[in-house]
Structures are given as C-alpha cells and as structure tokens.
Design an enzyme around this catalytic site. Structure first.
Site, short mmCIF file in Angstrom:
data_model
loop_
_atom_site.label_atom_id
_atom_site.label_comp_id
_atom_site.label_asym_id
_atom_site.label_seq_id
_atom_site.Cartn_x
_atom_site.Cartn_y
_atom_site.Cartn_z
N ASP A 13 -21.63 27.31 -52.84
CA ASP A 13 -21.17 26.10 -52.16
C ASP A 13 -21.07 26.44 -50.67
OD1 ASP A 13 -20.33 23.59 -51.50
OD2 ASP A 13 -18.70 23.50 -52.98
C1 BGC Z 1 -19.36 20.37 -51.46
C2 BGC Z 1 -20.63 20.33 -52.28
C3 BGC Z 1 -21.77 19.87 -51.42
C4 BGC Z 1 -21.90 20.79 -50.22
C5 BGC Z 1 -23.04 20.44 -49.30
C6 BGC Z 1 -19.54 21.10 -50.16
O1 BGC Z 1 -18.46 20.88 -49.33
O2 BGC Z 1 -18.33 20.97 -52.22
O3 BGC Z 1 -20.47 19.49 -53.38
O4 BGC Z 1 -22.95 19.83 -52.16
O5 BGC Z 1 -20.70 20.73 -49.48
O6 BGC Z 1 -22.76 19.31 -48.55
#
Ligand code: BGC
Length: 753
Positions: free
Chosen positions: A279
């Site tokens: 993530d």
């Molecule tokens: C989120 C993810 C997301 C990623 C990219 C993160 O803050 O938890 O779900 O895909 O950002 O934007």
C-alpha cells in the site's frame, strides 16, 4: 495518507508508443488457472533471464505521480502509480488507478476527467449477486483501460469487523463467503479487460484510526477462518494479478513485511503466482520486507525511504537479499501482468471514448439490486398513486446523492453538485465530501408526473416538520459521510438528523426514511417511522434507482451484507480504538504547528477477541438481537421456502423450493446457514443464491455448502478440518431466521490450508 499532495497540472510529455506485444503461447483448449499461470511464469522467467540487475530493480518500485515530476521521461498521468517499462523486452509502462467503485479522480487531480461511479461496495454486496459484481467490474475496468490504465487498485475485501470503520463502504461486508465471492467476481470482471486488478488490503486493515501504526492482533486459526478466508475465496474466484499488503501490523509485524501472511499463507499455502505490491506508504524496510514476501514498493514517494531502489540493489549485492529472490520478485510482477493480458493486449496509446450512457445503466442496475428495504409497515411503499403531495427533506436530495471519500473517490459523469473540502484530519489532503449529480427530487418528479413533489433542506427542523404536515407523505434523506483515513466517532447519524427524522415522523405518520450511509447507523426513531430504505452510497444513478424503488417500478431485493446494531452497546467495540488519543494528539499538533511532528500516534494494539465470530456470528454468540440482521431485506412480494432436503456424506447439499407467494415478480436471496450439532460455534453462511421469480412461481434449487465453512482451521494439521458428525442446516431469509431447519451427517475430512 495525510501527506498526499496532488499536483493538478498534467505533464505534457509525449507518450511513449507501447511496445509490440510479446508473442504468447496460444492453446486451442481452455487452460486451467494453474496452466495459465505456469505458462505466464515461464514467459516471465525467460524475460527475467534477459535483464540486467538495474532493469530488475527498476521494476520493483513505482512512482507516486503527484510527487514524482521529473523522475521519468514518460508521461505521468496524475493517478495512484506509475512503473516505467523496459521497451527492449516488450515490458510496458504500468499505470495504476484506484479503485473498486470506478476510475478514481480524487480531489479532481485530472481536471475535468470523469468516470462512471458504481454504488458503494456494500451496495453491490447487498445484491448477493456475483454477476452484478462481475458486470460492474467489467464496466469500470473498461473505463480504466480506455483511460490507459493497466492496473486497477480495485478488489477491496477487508471484512467489516466494526460498523464505524471509515472504509466499510468500499468493502463487501462482514461475511467471508459473501465478501470473497463478490470480490472474486468483481476482480474477474475488471480483468476481463486485459488489465490487472488488485485485491486489498492484505490483511486486517480493519480500522482507519491509526491505520499506519495499529497492530491487529488475532490468533492464526481465527484469522484463517475470517479475514483471510475472504481473500482466499476472492483470489480463487478472481485470480487477481496482484495483492496489496496493508498499512497496519498483524500480530506485531507490518503487513508488508509479514512473512507468515506473504510467504506462508499467500505464496506457499495458496500457491499465489502474482505479485505483492505495498500500500502507498506501507513499506518499512528493504531486506526484511523483500525476504518476507513483498515484491514491489508502490508510490515510493510516500514512504520514509525508497527501500526497493538503490538500497535493494545494495542488499542484493551484499547477499542480504538473494539474487534468486529478486528474480522471483520480478517474475511475479511479470506473471501477474502476463496472466491478465497486459503484455499481449496493451492498453491504447491514446485515451478512447467511453460509452457513458450505457455504463450509467450498469451503475443504476447495481444500485437498484443493492438498495435494501429495511422496514415497510402497513405497505407504505411503494408510493400509492393516490399520494399527491410529497415532500423530500434533507440530504441534498434536490441535487444529488452522497458518495464516500478517499482514494476510491470517483469524479462522476455530471460532476459534483455539492463538494465540501475538509479543514482538518487525516483525510483532508485527499478527500472532499462529494455528491454525485443524480437528483432524487428530479427522478421522483419524472416518475410521478401527477404528484406535486417539493423539497426542503431540513436545516430548520420546525420548517421541515411543518412541510411534512402539509404533505400526504414525507421522505427524509439522512446522510452519514465516511471516508478513508478516518473512522466515524460513533454510529449515530450526525448533525442532528435523528431529531429531524423524529420531528418529521411526529408531524407526518406517512414518513419514509432513506439512509445514504457508509454502513449501519443507529435508528432511535425506528418505532415512529413506518418505512426505511437503506440506500448506502447509491452511485452515479442513485437518484433514479431510488425513485424506481420508492415507486415500485423496481421491486426491492437487496439484503444486508452487514448486521445493523440495535444499540452501540451491542457492538464488539463501540468506538474506534485509539480515537481519543489520536484526537488529543491532533489538537496538540494544531496548537503547536512548529513542533507538530512530535505529536505522532505510537503503535497500539487492537485485540480482535471475537476471533472469527465477526458480525452476525458475534450476535449469535452473545445471544443479542440486532435491529436488522445480516441477510435481511424486504420485497414488495413475499417468498416462502418448502420441501427442504439435506444430504450429507462427503459434502453437504441443501435442496429446497422457493415460492413467490405474492402478486409481483421479485428477486429473493435464500441463505443456507450451518453449524455442527452440539458445537458452541454460531451458525455460518455456507451458501446463498439470488433468484428472480414471477408471482406464483416456485423453483427448486440445490446449493452446496462451502466446505471451509463447515470446517474449522487447525494450525496443528495444518489445514481445514471438518469434524464428522451431524450438522444443523437452516434455510433462512436472514442470519436470525431458524424457521426451516434440518440435519445431516457429514463425514470427517481434512483439506489443505
Ligand atoms: C489506499 C489504497 C489505495 C492507495 C493508492 C492508499 O492510501 O489505502 O487503497 O489503492 O492509497 O491510492
């Protein structure tokens, strides 16, 4: 994440023409999943064998476009992620976009770029129909492809453990079988466009409060039987090219450097062939993470360091990470891309036109099937044609419907009639309270041309009550905005809306409450309000879908994918763990901006003492009755179940007739719950099916219990163990219904993890 900065300007660099497709091995017969990934893996390994060390390293860390200007010669589309390709080997640039509800465009970082917004994940889960999830996935995936994205960060399947979790709306509810089936179908739909879908957030990212530091604690068996089972089923059904590890810790180790989760569970036990991406901002080390199973650092600018670039190269050269492991990281990345078709069917070089009108219908159908009629005393709904004066109250129902905030936010076709920036909090930099331009008022006026439909905003309770009194019927729209990066402090409707609903209901006995909420809310006014409709965040055509449900053009058929508590005291955890501490630190930081960084929330544990008994299983275990149980949902017709036959042996098959005893066509979702007789474990959902029946029609259906739902996980084995013996089976309309039951003897068995 709070440190996100979105760059609004589009980089005008010319786009590198995508390299020619690799020639694939084409087989005349359909291949099994294992054969497809083996072929893909062979191709991936052949490519890795031709790479230099620097080329390999270049593929295992990605840019966060809003913060990566100048870091690549290639065009950076403002979005979640970018990984340059290797033209000489035919490896394309990978462009990553969020998320499960459509092609996201948070805080409109791509000015003017719209996309079709599905209803929230919970609304789709409420359809109990994997086909609706698949069609929705296929639609949003086609938009991602048309916009030149080849990885979609869709497929959020974290189990709802707490109704106050800010991201519940993105996910698929509290049951591992339902969530896994629906996520798998959604992922398969996205990937039918020859792009990758990502299942996330692996695992136990179950609250947003302190999500970057929280340590989720739970026993392995319970974890395998709950949150991990949802992922396992989703991966089996959807075969996503990648898995995104979560921000939080699990039993002491960060999820993105958790060898048990990544190496043992995912890659060894489940034979997962694709790649693990972090993530955004979820990486904490180089060698530890690489050796624990992380294959790629995403959005590297958001981490404290770029762990998987120079540092990884040095660790490979020093032997801290083996050359074989680096090859495996790259091969997994390529395997995921090749299996989805990213190399063979490259995305177009230029953005393509999108048939938005057709896609809006997909969003509307999903909303219509997912809206849940919770209560309908005296058959108040559907709206009688004799009702002439209808007043809509509150919730911006004159202009639109609410959506959830964060990385999944879609800037929908038609724009945002209401958009409110946040002034503080972890979501402030990348979320705004956003309404889709789908007006319930306009839709109801169109559906009821002979009625006089008016609107009052509900800010003045006395005025709203007076308007309700002067009408034949009132529809109050209540909203609860939720977002990624924050939990709601409690599950009560905010901003005095409980008082508004109570006042309207006191003035007008024919009151309907429509709830546009992220998840369950408490309903202290429930006795006074005869009809309640759970609309979730109903997406870009939510207003039209609601009008069709309220007027009976569409017979409601949604079923709750999540229990609705009768009181806060019923919930496992009444409020977000750590929220008090976080709030006080935020206040101190705001009062002392020069030293704000010293007020950081330290890591803290959340003990998931309920184990695998999440949601409705918790209610049964603690002998509590929720306000509305999991699986509940009414229809304008009636269904009954009869002639139940159950057969055991090496599996459990459940056969019964479903009869539409009412006067309207409608869809029903019979549910099969099981438990071993004499065991203390609550009954678990082992099978379900949505079916549509004409009035008077009956149909016999046969459902097979998911074997892992009959089993318990045994860490000593290790694997799943079905204790042989007599099992109780309930064919039910919801998790609390035990009116039709039978038993059967099931053989003892064990299954691989
Ligand atoms: C989120 C993810 C997301 C990623 C990219 C993160 O803050 O938890 O779900 O895909 O950002 O934007």
């Amino acid at each position: 994440m709070s440190n996100r900065v979105f760059v609004r300007t589009l980089h005008a660099a010319a786009y590198l023409a995508l390299v020619a497709a690799q020639s694939g091995v084409v087989s005349a017969r359909p291949q099994t999943a294992a054969a497809v990934s083996l072929t893909a893996r062979n191709r991936a390994e052949a490519l890795v064998a031709r790479m230099t060390l620097d080329e390999k390293i270049a593929l295992v860390h990605g840019l966060f476009p809003p913060m990566a200007a100048g870091k690549t010669r290639n065009e950076l589309i403002p979005s979640a992620g970018h990984v340059d390709g290797i033209p000489r080997l035919g490896i394309p640039i990978v462009r990553e976009t969020d998320a499960s509800l459509g092609v996201a465009n948070q805080v409109e970082q791509r000015k003017g770029d719209v996309a079709t917004a599905l209803p929230s994940g919970l609304a789709t889960a409420a359809t109990f129909d994997p086909e609706i999830a698949r069609v929705g996935g296929a639609m949003i995936g086609s938009e991602a492809r048309a916009k030149r994205f080849n990885v979609m960060l869709a497929g959020g399947v974290n189990l709802t453990r707490d109704p106050w979790n800010g991201r519940n709306f993105e996910y698929l509810g509290e049951d591992p079988l339902l969530a896994g089936e629906m996520a798998g179908a959604h992922i398969a739909g996205v990937q039918s466009n020859n792009i990758v879908s990502t299942v996330k957030h692996f695992a136990l990212n179950a609250q947003e409060t302190g999500r970057m530091v929280v340590d989720a604690r739970i026993g392995e068996a319970a974890l395998r039987m709950s949150d991990l089972l949802a992922f396992q089923i989703a991966i089996e059904r959807g075969r996503p090219g990648s898995v995104m590890c979560a921000y939080n810790k699990v039993n002491g180790d960060w999820a993105c450097e958790n060898s048990l989760l990544l190496n043992d569970v995912l890659k060894r036990d489940w034979s997962y062939p694709g790649w693990v991406m972090s993530d955004w901002g979820g990486v904490h080390s180089t060698a530890k993470a690489a050796n624990a199973g992380l294959d790629q650092q995403s959005g590297q600018e958001l981490d404290k360091a770029i762990y998987f670039s120079g540092a990884l190269k040095a660790d490979v050269q020093a032997g801290k990470v083996s050359a074989g492991r680096l090859d495996d990281m790259v091969a997994r990345y390529l395997t995921g891309l090749i299996s989805a078709g990213v190399l063979d069917k490259p995305v177009p070089a230029k953005a393509q036109a999108i048939p938005y009108a057709r896609h809006a219908v997909v969003a509307q159908r999903a909303a219509e099937a997912g809206i849940v009629l919770l209560k309908n005393s005296g058959g108040l709904l559907p709206l009688a044609t004799s009702v002439r004066r209808i007043v809509l109250i509150g919730g911006h129902a004159d202009v639109g419907v609410l959506s959830g905030g964060g990385s999944s936010q879609v800037r929908s076709v038609g724009g945002a009639p209401v958009e409110v920036p946040l002034t503080s909090g972890a979501a402030a930099s990348f979320a705004r309270v956003t309404y889709h331009a789908s007006s319930p008022l306009r839709a109801l006026r169109a559906a009821l041309p002979r009625a006089i439909v008016t609107y009052v905003d509900g800010n003045n309770v006395a005025a709203a009550a007076q308007a309700a009194r002067g009408a034949d019927l009132a529809i109050v729209f209540a909203t609860q905005w939720t977002t990624e990066a924050q939990d709601v402090a409690n599950t009560s409707l905010p901003d005095g809306q409980d008082a508004l609903i109570a006042a309207v209901a006191a003035a007008q006995p024919r009151t309907v409450a429509v709830l546009e909420t992220g998840g369950p809310v408490l309903m202290p006014w429930i006795e006074a309000v005869p009809a309640v409709v759970q609309a979730w965040y109903p997406g870009q055509r939510g207003g039209e879908a609601l009008a069709n449900i309220l007027t009976g053009r569409v017979n409601p058929s949604g079923r709750l994918p999540i229990s609705f508590p009768a009181s806060a005291a019923q919930m496992v955890r009444q409020t977000p763990v750590g929220l008090d501490r976080l709030t006080s630190l935020e206040a101190q930081a705001a009062a002392n901006p020069a030293n704000a960084s010293q007020y950081q929330l330290p890591s803290f544990p959340v003990d998931y003492a309920e184990g695998a008994d999440v949601g409705y299983r918790w209610y049964e275990r603690t002998a509590q009755r929720p306000l509305f149980p999991f699986g509940h949902g009414l229809s304008y017709t009636q269904f009954t179940y009869r002639n139940l036959q159950v057969s055991g042996g090496s599996g459990l098959r459940v056969s019964f007739e479903v009869v539409n005893t009412g006067r309207l066509a409608g869809a029903d979702v019979p549910q099969v719950y099981v438990a071993r007789e004499g065991s203390k474990t609550p009954m678990r959902l082992a099978a379900f099916q949505r079916l549509t029946l004409k009035p008077g029609e009956s149909r016999r259906i046969t459902l097979t219990a998911e074997p892992r739902i009959l089993a318990d996980y045994d860490t000593g084995l290790p694997g799943w163990r079905i204790a042989g013996g007599r099992y109780r089976v309930a064919v039910a309309r919801d998790a609390g219904d035990r009116s039709l039951t039978a038993t059967a003897v099931v053989d003892a068995a064990t299954m691989k993890p």
